[in-house]
Design an enzyme around this catalytic site. Sequence first.
Site, PDB file in Angstrom:
ATOM      1  N   ALA A 117       0.827  -1.214   0.000  1.00  0.00           N
ATOM      2  CA  ALA A 117       0.000   0.000   0.000  1.00  0.00           C
ATOM      3  C   ALA A 117       0.857   1.258   0.000  1.00  0.00           C
ATOM      4  CB  ALA A 117      -0.934  -0.009   1.209  1.00  0.00           C
ATOM      5  N   LYS A 168      -1.055  -4.377  16.448  1.00  0.00           N
ATOM      6  CA  LYS A 168      -1.534  -3.227  15.676  1.00  0.00           C
ATOM      7  C   LYS A 168      -2.458  -2.366  16.531  1.00  0.00           C
ATOM      8  CE  LYS A 168      -0.131  -2.428  11.479  1.00  0.00           C
ATOM      9  NZ  LYS A 168       0.361  -1.082  11.121  1.00  0.00           N
TER      10      LYS A 168
END
Length: 554
Positions: free
Chosen positions: A17, A161
């Site tokens: 990404a 995360k």
Amino acid sequence: MASQERWCMVTGGRGFAARHLVEMLIRYEMFCVRIADLGPSIKLDPYEEEGTLGKALKSGRAQYVSADLRDKARVLKACQGAEIVFHMAAPDSSINNYNLHRAVNVEGTKNVIEACVELQVKRLIYTSSASVVFDGVHGIFNGDESLSYPVKHNDFYSATKAEGEALVLKANGEKGLLTCSIRPSGIFGPGDKLLVPSLVDAARAGKSKFIIGDGKNMYDFTYVENVAHAHICAERALASKGTVSEKASGQAYFVTNMEPIKFWEFMSLILEGLGYERPRIKIPTFVMMPIAHLVEFIYRLFAPYGMKVPQLTPSRIRLLSSDRTFNSSKAKDRLGYTPIVSLQEGLERTIESYSHLRAEHQPKRDGPSKVHKYLGGGRVADILLWKDKKLSLVTMLIFVAFYYNFIASGYTIVATISKLILLAAVFLYIHANMPEKIFGCTVEKVPVSAFHCSEEKSQRAAVSVVSQWNTAVGILKSLCRGSDWMLFLKVVMTLLIVSLLGVFSFQRLYLAGVLVIFVAFFIYEKKEEEIDHLVSRITRFGSKLKSDTKKKDL
């Protein structure tokens, strides 16, 4: 660098990404871009050389810095002079290694935050994941940002995360630093080295025909350019003054294509687009989970010896069989985000970018298969490989008939041999007295030479027997010397296998053998490349294990 130049920094800038974000930032001429990643230097793909990134690197509008987030000094150097940091770096989510994920996603994120505060960076945008609210047990349907972190996450990647995201949001406002978190769901698109290649590998191995679960679970996917666009929307919102910036900062945002779709329908569209069959066979989750736990256990045992991360893990099974859709209204309202590429267009672009993986581009076998050659390439090969389906079926039925008439009947060896000779004598006598033609069909007579064993064949058979005997004697000599422990291990394993086979009756072994020879050779010919590749990997793994064991002994 001129003083008026404004710089941003992208961590993990060579990731999937992140590459698209870097390209978009350069195209929009918003900032000069500093790309930070683990590699000692940047290696451009051929399409990047003369593209946007290659030109920007040559002109100085883009820079590359080698930076490990676990090293604060290098993070400080990478952030020097940056007005905004896009923190996108993270380990591969398929590697369920707690120490690795915590070191990068938590400790590395702490270093990034501290560097931003010390260097007075204005804005920090964190790339999180929709999985931070997923526990692997309960599906999520149209979930929004009011969902809290679960007590236990589906994997270490999601757990760490979430920790990193919490640190980033907590740092909002510290010495003027504005932060927010982007939570994309199911990123896909050109340049992905995980989703589409693994799908194609599964298709070529014959595994893509299976659906895990009932196939009805809904999912939100996000085209990679929409993910990059969401980051730019977040940067613009944080850079705005007044209530827009205040409302946007310190928040997390789910980002999707806003077009929920059945997970397995999405996978089918990609496979069909590349010329492969769509999944059709449904396997219940409760059947797959024990297998996945076993695979994960084996991986934990052999990972130190180089075993690659398996695709079939419990966390992956939960991801493939659960509902996971998210509401992106908050990102739309506060960041001004709306997808710039539709799901359909994103799929078309993705399929086009992987045209080299299409089914018709698979390497074709030139000439007969290896197994066909091993079986002599004659009638036996044609029968066992089902080249002549009628003859193969008749032969298999003969073996089965032999089983039920001579083996399953419980006759002694003497009785069985006597019956076989009797049948052969009756058949040959009747066959010899049949006319040359019956109803226009020629009856081929069996020549006497068919039963004759030449002197040459007899000698070859004798030499073969003697050679096998001498090989066995050589093995015994080596065992007596006690110098080759690998040979000893092979002998022990062989004898164990033979002893295990001895548990089964001859009747069962015969029937199983018939089924195996009529199925195994056929399957091997169809999946020759995949099986050879697997055997090669097992052999390499065994060699590495042997080498490591020898080193430890030394």
